[in-house]
Design an enzyme around this catalytic site. Sequence first.
Site, PDB file in Angstrom:
ATOM      1  N   HIS A  28      20.754  14.925 -25.811  1.00  0.00           N
ATOM      2  CA  HIS A  28      19.301  14.940 -25.962  1.00  0.00           C
ATOM      3  C   HIS A  28      18.751  16.283 -25.498  1.00  0.00           C
ATOM      4  O   HIS A  28      19.405  16.973 -24.706  1.00  0.00           O
ATOM      5  CB  HIS A  28      18.684  13.810 -25.128  1.00  0.00           C
ATOM      6  CG  HIS A  28      19.214  13.778 -23.710  1.00  0.00           C
ATOM      7  ND1 HIS A  28      18.679  14.537 -22.708  1.00  0.00           N
ATOM      8  CD2 HIS A  28      20.268  13.121 -23.156  1.00  0.00           C
ATOM      9  CE1 HIS A  28      19.360  14.327 -21.587  1.00  0.00           C
ATOM     10  NE2 HIS A  28      20.341  13.479 -21.830  1.00  0.00           N
TER      11      HIS A  28
ATOM     12  N   ASP B 144      26.956  10.641 -13.171  1.00  0.00           N
ATOM     13  CA  ASP B 144      25.936  11.242 -14.043  1.00  0.00           C
ATOM     14  C   ASP B 144      24.711  11.464 -13.172  1.00  0.00           C
ATOM     15  O   ASP B 144      23.948  10.538 -12.904  1.00  0.00           O
ATOM     16  CB  ASP B 144      25.661  10.272 -15.207  1.00  0.00           C
ATOM     17  CG  ASP B 144      24.692  10.848 -16.234  1.00  0.00           C
ATOM     18  OD1 ASP B 144      23.963  11.804 -15.906  1.00  0.00           O
ATOM     19  OD2 ASP B 144      24.659  10.324 -17.362  1.00  0.00           O
TER      20      ASP B 144
ATOM     21  N   GLU C 293      27.108  15.021 -24.303  1.00  0.00           N
ATOM     22  CA  GLU C 293      27.716  14.048 -23.391  1.00  0.00           C
ATOM     23  C   GLU C 293      28.469  12.946 -24.117  1.00  0.00           C
ATOM     24  O   GLU C 293      28.072  11.792 -24.106  1.00  0.00           O
ATOM     25  CB  GLU C 293      26.657  13.448 -22.462  1.00  0.00           C
ATOM     26  CG  GLU C 293      25.394  12.950 -23.137  1.00  0.00           C
ATOM     27  CD  GLU C 293      24.393  12.352 -22.148  1.00  0.00           C
ATOM     28  OE1 GLU C 293      24.818  11.567 -21.295  1.00  0.00           O
ATOM     29  OE2 GLU C 293      23.199  12.676 -22.230  1.00  0.00           O
TER      30      GLU C 293
ATOM     31  N   ARG D  30      32.902   9.945 -19.249  1.00  0.00           N
ATOM     32  CA  ARG D  30      31.825  10.715 -19.890  1.00  0.00           C
ATOM     33  C   ARG D  30      31.845  12.106 -19.282  1.00  0.00           C
ATOM     34  O   ARG D  30      32.066  12.265 -18.082  1.00  0.00           O
ATOM     35  CB  ARG D  30      30.458  10.044 -19.677  1.00  0.00           C
ATOM     36  CG  ARG D  30      29.317  10.842 -20.323  1.00  0.00           C
ATOM     37  CD  ARG D  30      28.025  10.029 -20.516  1.00  0.00           C
ATOM     38  NE  ARG D  30      27.352   9.640 -19.281  1.00  0.00           N
ATOM     39  CZ  ARG D  30      27.244   8.403 -18.825  1.00  0.00           C
ATOM     40  NH1 ARG D  30      27.788   7.396 -19.495  1.00  0.00           N
ATOM     41  NH2 ARG D  30      26.601   8.137 -17.695  1.00  0.00           N
TER      42      ARG D  30
ATOM     43  N   HIS E 118      15.045  13.280 -20.713  1.00  0.00           N
ATOM     44  CA  HIS E 118      15.116  13.062 -22.165  1.00  0.00           C
ATOM     45  C   HIS E 118      13.850  13.709 -22.713  1.00  0.00           C
ATOM     46  O   HIS E 118      12.809  13.067 -22.827  1.00  0.00           O
ATOM     47  CB  HIS E 118      15.190  11.569 -22.502  1.00  0.00           C
ATOM     48  CG  HIS E 118      16.440  10.933 -21.960  1.00  0.00           C
ATOM     49  ND1 HIS E 118      16.567   9.591 -21.720  1.00  0.00           N
ATOM     50  CD2 HIS E 118      17.640  11.478 -21.609  1.00  0.00           C
ATOM     51  CE1 HIS E 118      17.788   9.333 -21.240  1.00  0.00           C
ATOM     52  NE2 HIS E 118      18.453  10.469 -21.155  1.00  0.00           N
TER      53      HIS E 118
ATOM     54  N   ASP F  12       0.822  -1.216   0.000  1.00  0.00           N
ATOM     55  CA  ASP F  12       0.000   0.000   0.000  1.00  0.00           C
ATOM     56  C   ASP F  12       0.860   1.272   0.000  1.00  0.00           C
ATOM     57  O   ASP F  12       0.381   2.348   0.345  1.00  0.00           O
ATOM     58  CB  ASP F  12      -0.951   0.000   1.206  1.00  0.00           C
ATOM     59  CG  ASP F  12      -0.199  -0.077   2.530  1.00  0.00           C
ATOM     60  OD1 ASP F  12       1.033  -0.319   2.503  1.00  0.00           O
ATOM     61  OD2 ASP F  12      -0.835   0.107   3.576  1.00  0.00           O
TER      62      ASP F  12
ATOM     63  N   HIS G 225      24.393   3.251 -18.024  1.00  0.00           N
ATOM     64  CA  HIS G 225      23.333   3.588 -17.077  1.00  0.00           C
ATOM     65  C   HIS G 225      23.398   2.712 -15.833  1.00  0.00           C
ATOM     66  O   HIS G 225      22.407   2.161 -15.377  1.00  0.00           O
ATOM     67  CB  HIS G 225      21.949   3.508 -17.741  1.00  0.00           C
ATOM     68  CG  HIS G 225      21.587   4.755 -18.480  1.00  0.00           C
ATOM     69  ND1 HIS G 225      20.326   5.027 -18.954  1.00  0.00           N
ATOM     70  CD2 HIS G 225      22.331   5.844 -18.812  1.00  0.00           C
ATOM     71  CE1 HIS G 225      20.327   6.207 -19.558  1.00  0.00           C
ATOM     72  NE2 HIS G 225      21.529   6.720 -19.495  1.00  0.00           N
TER      73      HIS G 225
ATOM     74  N   TYR H 177      34.198   4.250 -23.446  1.00  0.00           N
ATOM     75  CA  TYR H 177      34.055   3.215 -22.418  1.00  0.00           C
ATOM     76  C   TYR H 177      34.831   1.987 -22.859  1.00  0.00           C
ATOM     77  O   TYR H 177      34.530   1.417 -23.907  1.00  0.00           O
ATOM     78  CB  TYR H 177      32.572   2.844 -22.242  1.00  0.00           C
ATOM     79  CG  TYR H 177      31.689   4.065 -22.124  1.00  0.00           C
ATOM     80  CD1 TYR H 177      31.419   4.649 -20.888  1.00  0.00           C
ATOM     81  CD2 TYR H 177      31.144   4.668 -23.275  1.00  0.00           C
ATOM     82  CE1 TYR H 177      30.630   5.787 -20.785  1.00  0.00           C
ATOM     83  CE2 TYR H 177      30.360   5.807 -23.183  1.00  0.00           C
ATOM     84  CZ  TYR H 177      30.109   6.368 -21.939  1.00  0.00           C
ATOM     85  OH  TYR H 177      29.329   7.500 -21.850  1.00  0.00           O
TER      86      TYR H 177
ATOM     87  N   GLU I 286      29.480  15.670 -19.436  1.00  0.00           N
ATOM     88  CA  GLU I 286      28.179  16.159 -19.921  1.00  0.00           C
ATOM     89  C   GLU I 286      27.842  17.525 -19.337  1.00  0.00           C
ATOM     90  O   GLU I 286      27.922  17.733 -18.133  1.00  0.00           O
ATOM     91  CB  GLU I 286      27.074  15.178 -19.508  1.00  0.00           C
ATOM     92  CG  GLU I 286      25.675  15.647 -19.845  1.00  0.00           C
ATOM     93  CD  GLU I 286      24.612  14.613 -19.507  1.00  0.00           C
ATOM     94  OE1 GLU I 286      24.805  13.844 -18.547  1.00  0.00           O
ATOM     95  OE2 GLU I 286      23.594  14.567 -20.209  1.00  0.00           O
TER      96      GLU I 286
ATOM     97  N   HIS J  46      26.601   5.497 -27.792  1.00  0.00           N
ATOM     98  CA  HIS J  46      25.313   6.155 -27.502  1.00  0.00           C
ATOM     99  C   HIS J  46      25.300   7.498 -28.210  1.00  0.00           C
ATOM    100  O   HIS J  46      26.334   7.962 -28.704  1.00  0.00           O
ATOM    101  CB  HIS J  46      25.066   6.290 -25.994  1.00  0.00           C
ATOM    102  CG  HIS J  46      26.118   7.059 -25.229  1.00  0.00           C
ATOM    103  ND1 HIS J  46      26.277   8.432 -25.352  1.00  0.00           N
ATOM    104  CD2 HIS J  46      27.058   6.654 -24.338  1.00  0.00           C
ATOM    105  CE1 HIS J  46      27.258   8.823 -24.547  1.00  0.00           C
ATOM    106  NE2 HIS J  46      27.761   7.769 -23.928  1.00  0.00           N
TER     107      HIS J  46
HETATM  108 CA    CA Z   1      22.073  12.897 -20.315  1.00  0.00          CA
END
Ligand code: CA
Length: 492
Positions: free
Chosen positions: A414, A326, A438, A460, A421, A98, A309, A442, A462, A410
């Site tokens: 975006h 990130d 970004e 990375r 996104h 719940d 991710h 890798y 960004e 990738h």
């Molecule tokens: Ca991003």
Amino acid sequence: MTSKFYFVKRMINEKRAKIFCSISAFSLLVIVGGVILPIDSTGKCYSQEKTYPEYGIYDTDLLPSSFFKSNREKVMKSIGDSAVAIFYAGSERIRNNDVQYKYRQGDDFFYLTGCSEPNSLLILAPKGIMVVDSTGVHRTKEVLFVMPRDPSRESWTGKRLGPQGAKEALGFDAALPNKEFKKYFLQSLNVAKVTYIPLPSEGMEGNILEFINEIKKAELQYNSRVEFRDPTPLVREMRQVKSPEELAVIERAAQISANAHRAVIIACKQGMYEYQLQAIFEYSSEMQGAEYVAYPCIDGSGENSTIFHYETNRRQMKDGDVVVMDCGCEYHNYASDITRTIPVSGKFSQPQLEIYNIVLAAHDSAVSAMRPRVNYYMTVSQKAVKVIQDGLLRLGIIKDKDEYGKFFNHGLGHPLGLDVHDVWTNGVLRSGEVWTVEPGIYIPANSPGVDPKYWNIGIRIEDDILITDDGHKNITDSVPVEPKEIEKLMKK
Ligand code: CA
């Protein structure tokens, strides 16, 4: 503890509209687990004259109701007089048993109403419909339906707007309890040739389903006479270019995240766990007033730095790791999105630096190309790809430039807005759009043909880039990005 108070007034995008945005903030230092964190706690991006504590609204810098009203007017203009449009709130979601996830309004509904409550609905009728509400019988073009006030429920879950609050705080001309939606919806179908209703998304839950079932029943009953269309593409197109008011909120979100990233960079050291970096980011952003993170924090160290991710964030970090961070907060429903990659020990190794500098050059090359009328997918992305291809070839990591996709797999970035996104565009940049840049490289362990000194290095970088009338503005550049500056900040 030191504290500093400063007040900045500046004009946002003078040419687009004469709207002043005030930022007032103070910085202080907070000690968490022996680590000193700089916290910028009370920055406000947009000043509103009134708060509405009687309806549970305490923030003083929410987007003005005029912004949402003008969005509704644009929808009405676009659908024309012979149509009506219906929109409904995002659904509540069960987490387990719940317990629900903290409620967060659907983007399109928020964009048209400013309403943050579940189980709300909106009717837009450009030709007008007759309503009976607390101000009597009157003709109106827009009616918001909200949960009625209910002292016993409110004593459990907090104050509600109720119809009166919807009028006062959100500036609606007419507002009614949501149980009256069906009556007015059917009435609107009788006057419309075309009715715009969003298609319900998969997995909707909660009381809004009752209303959606009513809508579905009516669609079956009326489809021989009324044409039903989805208004989503129309609203999504409106959301692409941000208004000056929205940009002020996005810049505030970006600033909060930038401050939080600096706090994390200062705190990071070997032996800490990835989740502790997440905790510091979340703590710092929430201390500055952000309601949510815009997406789960990604804090991937060592082997996890090569997973785009990764959000498990459970590993203990070691000397010699890099950690990809990130993380972005959401402020008043608008997202920010920043990535920095730092050496856990406070100093990049030579192989890490070699990869880092390629990614940084790709980032800089892409950002420098951003201005109105330039195509993001073609020109901006290709700038970054070219730098990464050349760099990987130079280090002998690839033998042919077409192999770069093994290590940068990738998109470059975006659009950013209500969604992290956000609504995609055709890629031709316009003033008032915000995009992330970004690039990344890798290199997982055991990558065939790659010198082991580069294994487990994921980098990375960004930033969030606002497109202006004559170029761009990097709204997250207060987080250091040059290796020397990162190392210097880590020494603090
Ligand atoms: Ca991003």
